[in-house]
Structure formats: structure tokens, C-alpha cells
Motif scaffolding. Structure first.
Motif, PDB file in Angstrom:
ATOM      1  N   UNK A 149       0.880  -1.205  -0.081  1.00  0.00           N
ATOM      2  CA  UNK A 149      -0.019  -0.069   0.121  1.00  0.00           C
ATOM      3  C   UNK A 149       0.931   1.110   0.006  1.00  0.00           C
ATOM      4  N   UNK A 150       2.088   1.042   0.695  1.00  0.00           N
ATOM      5  CA  UNK A 150       2.880   2.261   0.912  1.00  0.00           C
ATOM      6  C   UNK A 150       3.664   2.713  -0.375  1.00  0.00           C
ATOM      7  N   UNK A 151       3.645   1.744  -1.475  1.00  0.00           N
ATOM      8  CA  UNK A 151       4.291   1.827  -2.541  1.00  0.00           C
ATOM      9  C   UNK A 151       5.668   0.914  -2.905  1.00  0.00           C
ATOM     10  N   UNK A 152       5.911   0.014  -1.995  1.00  0.00           N
ATOM     11  CA  UNK A 152       6.899  -0.820  -2.348  1.00  0.00           C
ATOM     12  C   UNK A 152       6.362  -2.207  -3.195  1.00  0.00           C
ATOM     13  N   UNK A 153       7.169  -2.688  -3.845  1.00  0.00           N
ATOM     14  CA  UNK A 153       6.588  -3.723  -4.737  1.00  0.00           C
ATOM     15  C   UNK A 153       6.875  -4.942  -3.886  1.00  0.00           C
ATOM     16  N   UNK A 154       5.548  -5.595  -3.473  1.00  0.00           N
ATOM     17  CA  UNK A 154       5.793  -6.907  -2.931  1.00  0.00           C
ATOM     18  C   UNK A 154       5.917  -8.175  -4.108  1.00  0.00           C
ATOM     19  N   UNK A 155       6.855  -8.919  -4.162  1.00  0.00           N
ATOM     20  CA  UNK A 155       7.169  -9.929  -5.235  1.00  0.00           C
ATOM     21  C   UNK A 155       6.505 -10.971  -5.205  1.00  0.00           C
ATOM     22  N   UNK A 156       5.945 -11.397  -4.044  1.00  0.00           N
ATOM     23  CA  UNK A 156       5.471 -12.943  -3.706  1.00  0.00           C
ATOM     24  C   UNK A 156       3.934 -12.857  -3.532  1.00  0.00           C
TER      25      UNK A 156
END
Ligand SMILES: Cc1ncc(COP(=O)(O)O)c(C=O)c1O
Length: 479
Positions: free
Chosen positions: A397-404
């Protein structure tokens, strides 16, 4: 000066007398009370301290750099040094905000059991050396098989960790597969043996390759099957081979927590009488949680499974468990015969493991299972996985990319730019609220968050998310 007298027999006599005096002067009750007080202080303060040790604590490790004493020092002073200089320089991995590697914390029952086990100092190799360790092993092995829903014929062996558990299972697999091809590995070794093909996914854990090399199967001659974007072996890419085969599947990829498609792998294996081994160092525990049945479908049809107690079960280091569908396969590989060893006396650990003398690791496993119960074990898997989902959602939600896909306790995350990812990890470690480690995923840096400690609370997760986002803003990874 003392060097001059070292070779003299009278000097040796004096040394022995001094050592005996130092030992005699040790008041064991006082020493153990003091140690228990120190241990209690460590355990009760762990939640309140920075997760990573301070620079000052690391500097103080130089206190250990003393010459080997010629005259022994007192036990009290030795333990004081260990605690005063050692304890502050530990990572707070038994606290609630350590998310590095896949390092579980320690359940109170496991910690207390380990104290007692150390006091017993039993050699758990044979029932004749420790009836208590043998009885508790019988119960713990049965409970493990039941808790994980493995076939009732399954036999278990306690070893030092998943690397050795994998090697134990792979030795059993190797010997069984080559025995079927008419070759006796325990007797004749591998020179001149029929070819044994090993197949593993592209994302198999690095230590699985080490385990394969330990049992003479080599790291580089493994057929690697491509994996998908979650690290799952792609079953349709399994090779069309025959002859003696061992296929290594994985329950819980170390970065993503992903599970291989076991039913497809088992079907492929059955067509060629291949042995299916599963590295489930942490993921095997998902078998205890019915809500995760979709992940583990087909897993119980494998021939062997390796896991760790010191990860998700939260017992102390070092505890791994090897499971083999047929206990005779462990005996074939690990039985050892000698005149002074008694004849068969029930399950003998030394004839089912690579070890001979061994610590009674099963006692902590028993204590953990007894205090958690079936429901507590499932709740442990659910709660740590839920914490991971919360972290993943907040970072995303904060703008980082969760890859899994966060299916278990692992979150794999990165910033838009590789430099920012690296800086983010360093900033989080320096901040000290929580601890996350680096990895490489698809050739680029990423951060791993692994929620593996029973002790982690919702409040720990809130604090950790706040710290991660604060650090992400600080390094410009998010606005
Ligand atoms: C999937 C997997 N296999 C094997 C291992 C090795 O476990 P150990 O360090 O207990 O030997 C790990 C450790 O993280 C793992 O995640």
C-alpha cells in the motif's frame, strides 16, 4: 618465565592440582543460580532492546580475545564474561521483531526443557544409555508423524538441522534406489555404481545442493527444472527419463514461501519408480494447518521429508528432523555394528541417523508439541502467516513492490531502484526496531521478511511496519 617449566613433570602435577582446586572451589548451586538469573534477565529484556547489537556491544567482543589461560579461571567469572560481553552482542532473534533468514524464537517450554536436557547430559544414541531419552523419542516421533499427517509407517530421526535432515533422507533415497538396481551402497560405496539421476527445481535451497554433495550425488550433475515466478518447480518441465531417480521437491521456498506442485511431481515419479524427497525446512509445518491444505496437496505421498525444529516449531538450535516413509531405509544407510554395542533394543537413534553419540533433541520437540497441542501448532502457522500478510499489504500500500504471493510466513519486497532496496535494508538494520535481510531475486536485490518467532505480537508487527516505512521514506524508496 612459566614457559621454561612447561615440560617438567612437577609442573604438570601442579597444573593438575590447580585445575582440581579450581573445580572443587566451584559451588555448582551458586553457579547455576547465577546463570539462571542471567538467562532470565536475557529472556525478559529481549523485547525491549534494539534487535541488532550496538557498535559498543560489538567492540566489547574483544574481551574474549585473551590468551588460553595456563591456570584455569573460575567458572563464575567465566560465565560472567560470557554474559556481560556475549549477551549484548547477540541478535535479538528470540524477540518479536527479528525477521531475518528463517530463524525461529524459542518457546518457553523448549527453553526450559533444553536446560534440563543439558543438566541430564544424556547420550541419546541408544536406549541403554538413556531410557528417558529413548521413551521421549518414541513419543515425539509418533506425535510428529501424526501432527504433520504423514503416512503412519513414517519413521523420524533427529539431527542437527535441515541440511543434515536433507542429507539423511537423500542417503536413504540413494541407497534404496541403488539397492533396487542391484547395488549395495553401504557396502560398496558409489564407485562403479549404476547411474542415479537427481532432479531438483531451479529454486531448490542452496543447502539442498550441499546435502546432495555430502552424500556423493554432486551439486552440478543435478537436472534442474525451471521454476515459475514464485520459485515453484514447473512440473510440465520435468524430464522424460528413467533408471534410478530421486526428485527433490520443496515445501516453502526460502524467499517466497512457495510450495512445489507435489501431486504432479508424485505422479511423474510414480511412472518411473522415482523417490520423491521434500525439503520442507520450514514449510513442512504447513501440514499441521488445515487452512493451508491447498498448498500441501500431494505432499504426504512423497517418500521422505526434511524439516527443522529450530525454525517454525521454535525449539532451540540445533534441531532438524528427517522423515522416511519406511524406517528400514534409514537402517539400511545408518546401522553400525560393533562388538560392544548391544543387540536390537527398539528404536536406536544411532542406527537411524548419521550421528552416533547425540544430544536428546527430541525432548524439546516433545515439550513444544505437548505445550502447543495440535491446535496450538496450527495456530502458530496461521498467526505467523497472518503477520506476514499484514506486513506485505502495508508495504505494498505504501508503494514498495511485494514480489510474492504471501502464502506463508515470507514476504519478498523491493523498491523501484536497486540502490534504494539495498539502502532500505541497511537503514532498517541500523534503526534497530526490527531486522530484515537481503536476498537476490530474479537477478536483482530484494528484501526478505520472514516471520518465524512464536513470540511476535500484533504490536510488534505495527511497530515493525512503522519502522520499515520510516526507513523507506528516509532512503527515498517511497514518498
Ligand atoms: C528450504 C530450506 N532448506 C534447507 C535449509 C537449511 O536449514 P538448516 O540451516 O537448518 O540446515 C533452509 C534454511 O533456511 C531452508 O529454508
Amino acid at each position: 618465565m612459566l614457559e621454561l617449566f612447561r615440560g617438567q613433570s612437577w609442573y604438570f602435577e601442579i597444573g593438575l592440582a590447580t585445575a582440581a582446586y579450581v573445580l572443587q572451589m566451584t559451588d555448582t548451586d551458586v553457579l547455576l543460580d547465577d546463570t539462571a538469573r542471567r538467562a532470565r534477565r536475557y529472556v525478559s529484556s529481549i523485547g525491549g532492546r534494539a534487535v541488532a547489537p550496538s557498535a559498543e556491544a560489538l567492540d566489547a567482543l574483544s574481551r574474549f580475545e585473551e590468551p588460553l589461560p595456563v591456570v584455569g579461571r573460575s567458572a563464575e567469572e567465566t560465565i560472567a564474561l560470557l554474559d556481560d560481553a556475549g549477551s549484548p552482542a547477540t541478535l535479538a532473534s528470540t524477540g518479536g521483531r527479528y525477521f531475518g533468514f528463517v530463524n525461529g524464537a524459542t518457546l518457553p517450554s523448549a527453553l526450559a526443557a533444553s536446560w534440563l536436557v543439558s543438566s541430564w547430559d544424556q547420550n541419546a544414541a541408544l536406549p541403554v544409555m538413556s531410557p528417558a531419552a529413548a521413551k521421549i523419542s518414541d513419543v515425539a516421533r509418533r506425535w510428529l508423524v501424526e501432527a504433520l499427517g504423514l503416512p503412519s509407517s513414517t519413521e523420524a530421526a533427529f539431527v542437527t538441522g535441515a541440511t543434515v535432515a536433507n542429507a539423511t533422507c537423500l542417503a536413504a533415497a540413494r541407497d534404496r534406489q541403488l539397492a533396487a538396481a542391484g547395488w549395495d551402497v553401504p557396502r560398496d560405496g558409489l564407485f562403479g555404481a549404476p547411474e542415479l539421476t537427481v532432479v531438483a527445481g531451479a529454486q531448490a535451497h542452496s543447502t539442498l545442493l550441499k546435502s546432495l554433495s555430502m552424500v556423493g550425488l554432486g551439486r552440478e550433475r543435478v537436472i534442474r527444472v525451471p521454476a515459475d515466478d514464485q520459485g515453484r518447480l514447473i512440473a510440465s518441465e520435468l524430464p522424460d527419463i528413467d533408471g534410478p531417480v530421486v526428485v527433490c521437491a520443496q515445501a516453502g521456498e526460502v524467499n517466497t514461501g512457495a510450495f512445489d506442485p507435489f501431486s504432479d511431481i508424485v505422479e511423474w515419479a510414480r511412472e518411473r519408480s522415482a523417490w520423491v524427497h521434500v525439503d520442507g525446512a520450514f514449510g513442512l509445518w504447513a501440514m499441521s494447518d488445515l487452512s493451508r491444505a491447498h498448498l500441501v496437496e500431494g505432499l504426504a505421498h512423497a517418500d521422505s521429508w526434511a524439516t527443522d525444529g529450530h525454525k517454525w516449531l521454535n525449539v532451540t538450535y540445533d534441531c532438524g528432523i528427517a522423515f522416511v516413509r519406511d524406517g528400514d531405509d534409514l537402517r539400511r544407510s545408518f546401522a553400525s555394528v560393533a562388538g560392544y554395542l548391544p543387540p536390537d533394543g527398539g528404536y536406536e537413534a544411532m542406527h537411524h541417523t548419521p550421528q552416533s553419540s547425540q544430544r536428546a533433541r527430541q525432548v524439546e520437540v516433545w515439550a513444544a508439541l505437548r505445550t502447543l497441542g495440535v491446535d496450538g501448532l496450527a495456530a502458530l502457522v496461521t498467526s505467523l502467516s497472518d503477520h506476514a500478510v499484514r506486513i506485505g499489504s502495508a508495504l505494498d500500500d505504501a508503494g514498495l513492490t511485494v514480489l510474492n504471493d504471501v502464502v506463508l510466513n515470507q514476504v519478498l519486497v523491493r523498491a523501484d531502484h536497486d540502490d534504494a532496496t539495498v539502502e532500505l535494508i541497511a537503514a532498517i538494520q541500523a534503526d534497530g526496531t526490527c531486522w530484515c535481510g537481503p536476498t537476490s531475486w530474479a537477478g536483482r536485490p530484494a528484501m526478505r521478511v520472514s516471520v518465524s518467532g512464536w513470540v511476535t505480537t500484533s504490536d510488534d508487527i505495527t511497530q515493525s511496519i512503522d519502522a520499515m516505512l520510516r526507513c523507506a521514506r528516509q532512503v527515498g524508496a517511497i514518498d
